[in-house]
Design a protein around this motif. Sequence first.
Motif, mmCIF file in Angstrom:
data_model
loop_
_atom_site.group_PDB
_atom_site.id
_atom_site.type_symbol
_atom_site.label_atom_id
_atom_site.label_comp_id
_atom_site.label_asym_id
_atom_site.label_seq_id
_atom_site.Cartn_x
_atom_site.Cartn_y
_atom_site.Cartn_z
ATOM 1 N N ARG A 38 -37.866 5.910 -41.039
ATOM 2 C CA ARG A 38 -39.116 6.462 -40.511
ATOM 3 C C ARG A 38 -39.602 7.694 -41.273
ATOM 4 N N LEU A 39 -38.672 8.469 -41.838
ATOM 5 C CA LEU A 39 -39.062 9.751 -42.421
ATOM 6 C C LEU A 39 -38.992 9.800 -43.946
ATOM 7 N N ASP A 40 -38.254 8.904 -44.542
ATOM 8 C CA ASP A 40 -38.037 8.982 -45.990
ATOM 9 C C ASP A 40 -39.307 8.650 -46.767
ATOM 10 N N ASP A 41 -39.896 9.676 -47.398
ATOM 11 C CA ASP A 41 -41.016 9.446 -48.303
ATOM 12 C C ASP A 41 -40.662 9.849 -49.727
ATOM 13 N N SER A 46 -38.788 15.804 -46.529
ATOM 14 C CA SER A 46 -38.491 14.768 -45.538
ATOM 15 C C SER A 46 -36.991 14.654 -45.309
ATOM 16 N N ALA A 50 -35.123 15.192 -41.699
ATOM 17 C CA ALA A 50 -34.221 14.158 -41.177
ATOM 18 C C ALA A 50 -32.836 14.734 -40.910
#
Length: 311
Positions: A38-41, A46, A50
């Motif tokens: 959901r958070l890994d960009d 990020s 996380a």
Amino acid sequence: MTLLALILALLLEHVRALPGRWRVLAPLGRVAEGIARRLDDGSRASGRLAWLLLAGLGTLGTAVAYWLAWELHPVFAFACNIGALYLCMGFRHESHHFTEIHLALRMGELERARTLLAAWRGGRYDEASPSEIARLSIEQALVAAHRNVFGVVFWFSILPGPSGAVLYRLARYLHDEWGARSTGGEPGAGDFGRFAQRAFEALDWVPVRITATVYAVMGNFEDGVYCWRSQAVLWSDKSSAILIASGGGALGVRLGMPVHESGVIVDRPEMGLGSEAGVDHLQSTVGLLWRALLVCLFLLVLLGAAGWVGR
């Protein structure tokens, strides 16, 4: 109470080792994967968010749970300490592999020793010699003892209740899972795991040096310190290098050096000092780790006594 909780957790684990991946690591892995998805960009920011969500909230939640248990009754808080330590340690699982490899080499069962080493470390060791197997087993044991016992105990003693042990265990897990993506060059990983890597290195900076000092004191102190200072800079993983160099010097055994792994020869600098690794050095490693554990318990006794006198 800290010392008694630690002793009982160690005894419990020795009697009935927890199958960590099934009971702890598998659920934790699903949560970590869900957060990363959901958070890994690909950015370091990020990864920081996380890490704080999982490690930060996990540690805070443990501290709150301990406080609530204490408010109910100190016995519940004591049980909370034992349960958390039982889940966060896990050296019995590692020592089982070491013991089986030791026995296989002692009996001359080289193929079985290779299979056991592969199951422990990963990779393949079809062409590894007995000396290479002994070297790799000693290295793995020196690092595993720190990360599964001594590092956990250090943070357990620093933060309230079991929150320090939980923080260290979560940070180590995220270092291995998220940090490996960035350092291992996994496609599309970006810098997401950089913060997890740096956070664990920061948390482990003091404990790893305390453990290395204890290894040196419990063995050949001069050689242990000499190898630590002169050889640890040669490996990229500084924490592991400090433990292996100090332990190798203390034991009087040469570690590191090239090994056959997964069909290739992996070139590694020499660590430690002394004779070529063999079966007898495996037994010496067991003695070193037990002496280090006794020192750890003795230091906790001194800290407890100092706290009692200071009241």
